[in-house]
Design an enzyme around this catalytic site. Structure first.
Site, PDB file in Angstrom:
ATOM      1  N   VAL A 204      60.211  -0.323 -10.213  1.00 41.69           N
ATOM      2  CA  VAL A 204      61.501  -1.012 -10.264  1.00 41.69           C
ATOM      3  C   VAL A 204      61.909  -1.345  -8.833  1.00 41.69           C
ATOM      4  CG1 VAL A 204      63.889  -0.926 -11.087  1.00 41.69           C
ATOM      5  CG2 VAL A 204      62.152   0.491 -12.210  1.00 41.69           C
ATOM      6  N   HIS A 205      62.108  -2.627  -8.553  1.00 42.46           N
ATOM      7  CA  HIS A 205      62.539  -2.960  -7.192  1.00 42.46           C
ATOM      8  C   HIS A 205      63.407  -4.213  -7.104  1.00 42.46           C
ATOM      9  CE1 HIS A 205      59.373  -6.015  -7.346  1.00 42.46           C
ATOM     10  NE2 HIS A 205      59.948  -6.567  -6.287  1.00 42.46           N
ATOM     11  N   ARG A 206      63.459  -5.020  -8.161  1.00 45.87           N
ATOM     12  CA  ARG A 206      64.209  -6.280  -8.098  1.00 45.87           C
ATOM     13  C   ARG A 206      65.700  -6.027  -7.922  1.00 45.87           C
ATOM     14  NH1 ARG A 206      61.077 -11.151  -7.976  1.00 45.87           N
ATOM     15  NH2 ARG A 206      59.140 -10.702  -9.073  1.00 45.87           N
ATOM     16  N   ARG A 237      64.015   0.578  -1.283  1.00 45.93           N
ATOM     17  CA  ARG A 237      65.340   0.146  -1.735  1.00 45.93           C
ATOM     18  C   ARG A 237      65.749   0.886  -3.001  1.00 45.93           C
ATOM     19  NH1 ARG A 237      64.817  -5.155  -1.859  1.00 45.93           N
ATOM     20  NH2 ARG A 237      64.221  -5.350  -4.051  1.00 45.93           N
TER      21      ARG A 237
END
Length: 357
Positions: A204-206, A237
């Site tokens: 998960v990074h968006r 992030r």
């Protein structure tokens, strides 16, 4: 011919490794590589260059993280200086990152021809920074190297038909070249006490997921409810946002194995041997398809529509119930049509650069 190649993020290093091999096989082409430093820790940068045997960049900008405006403006300033000094015949960019956008704008302002590898992709969601980057880059490009027919159709709908080529997907080149070696060399399954086809790989990074506390909470809650071990490499992030939103307890469970960002061979080995992939990454959706691993996409749309059309990919968004239901009802299709070329995209691109530019 002098080509100035701009990279800055992990997927770009992988793509560049294949195209650089092809380019450097021709004495008539000299490649000058710039690494913007968009991905700057060892597992997201240095190790990739070492593993992929990618030559050390001629320029390293060390831009690092920051807001989209800050990051892009710093890159733009430095890339313009390099282009004015090097005076390349063509600038080559990959994908849809801020490094791509900055390189594209700098080249356009200096009237240097621009080549875009992975052109024509569209999610049709302009809230995604990546969508803005890829649309602008395509409209500034002289040569557009498209991985699929869908990408060509997207460009045609936007009035772009000149300099457009169907080359296949350069990531498929990489999968074919590195897969067996990665599985043989990687010890990641042993290190994490995993067995083949008995875990889920999740990323998960968006921004659409990490910048929305409720979205990230629902996704992590879904991981809690899955029936197998979940391997979760944490993007810097994402790790920061989990801490900021106080969601650590959602991943502090025995069946959720959080790890630092992984180098390419470990990630490729994990993907190739997973039961399924759960991700909001465009690249990982595509890699799962190429490796014939089912995928659940944690978004409402995808630029890789071919993977959905063939049944290998399902769009679940960030909804906990939808994600869990999709995993529980997972079915592996009987076959995967060859939608991404023949694994020779790098040499197709090299041929175009040599003969058609």
């Amino acid at each position: 011919m002098h080509i100035l190649t701009i990279v800055g993020a992990r997927p770009q290093f992988i793509k560049a490794s294949m195209l650089s091999k092809a380019i450097n096989s021709q004495s008539k082409i000299k490649e000058i590589m710039v690494h913007t430093g968009q991905h700057y820790d060892d597992n997201m940068s240095t190790i990739f260059f070492d593993q992929l045997k990618l030559a050390k960049p001629d320029y390293y900008l060390g831009i690092g993280s920051g807001s989209h405006g800050e990051q892009t403006s710093k890159m733009l300033l430095e890339l313009e200086k390099i282009m004015m000094s090097v005076k390349p015949d063509i600038v080559l960019v990959y994908g849809d990152t801020n490094s791509t956008l900055a390189g594209s704008i700098a080249a356009a302002k200096l009237h240097i021809p621009l080549a875009h590898v992975e052109a024509g992709l569209r999610s049709f969601n302009k809230k995604m920074p990546e969508e803005i980057n890829r649309v602008i880059t395509d409209h500034l490009s002289t040569l557009l190297f498209c991985p699929t027919q869908t990408a060509i159709d997207n460009l045609e709908h936007e009035g772009i038909s000149r300099g457009v080529y169907l080359t296949g997907d350069i990531m498929y080149d990489s999968i074919l070249y590195f897969k067996d070696h990665a599985i043989q060399q990687s010890t990641i399954l042993e290190d994490l006490s995993l067995t083949n086809n008995n875990y889920y790989l999740a990323t998960v990074h968006r921004a659409e997921n990490t910048d929305q506390p409720e979205h990230l909470k629902q996704i992590l809650t879904a991981f809690q409810q899955l029936d197998k071990t979940v391997v979760l490499p944490l993007h810097p992030r994402t790790k920061s946002k989990i801490k900021q939103y106080k969601l650590n307890e959602l991943i502090d469970l025995p069946h959720i194995k959080t790890v630092e960002p992984l180098h390419y061979f470990d990630m490729l080995a994990l993907t190739a041997q997973a039961t399924a992939v759960l991700t909001d990454s465009g690249g990982l959706q595509k890699e799962a398809y190429m490796l014939q691993i089912p995928c659940i996409t944690l978004r409402q749309e995808t630029e890789w529509i071919e993977t959905v059309q063939t049944g290998w990919n399902q769009l679940a968004g960030y909804n906990t119930k939808q994600i869990v239901n999709n995993v529980r009802n997972l079915k592996t299709p009987n076959h995967s049509p060859p939608r991404f070329g023949d694994g020779k995209a790098a040499y197709a691109i090299q041929h175009i650069l040599m003969n058609d530019f």
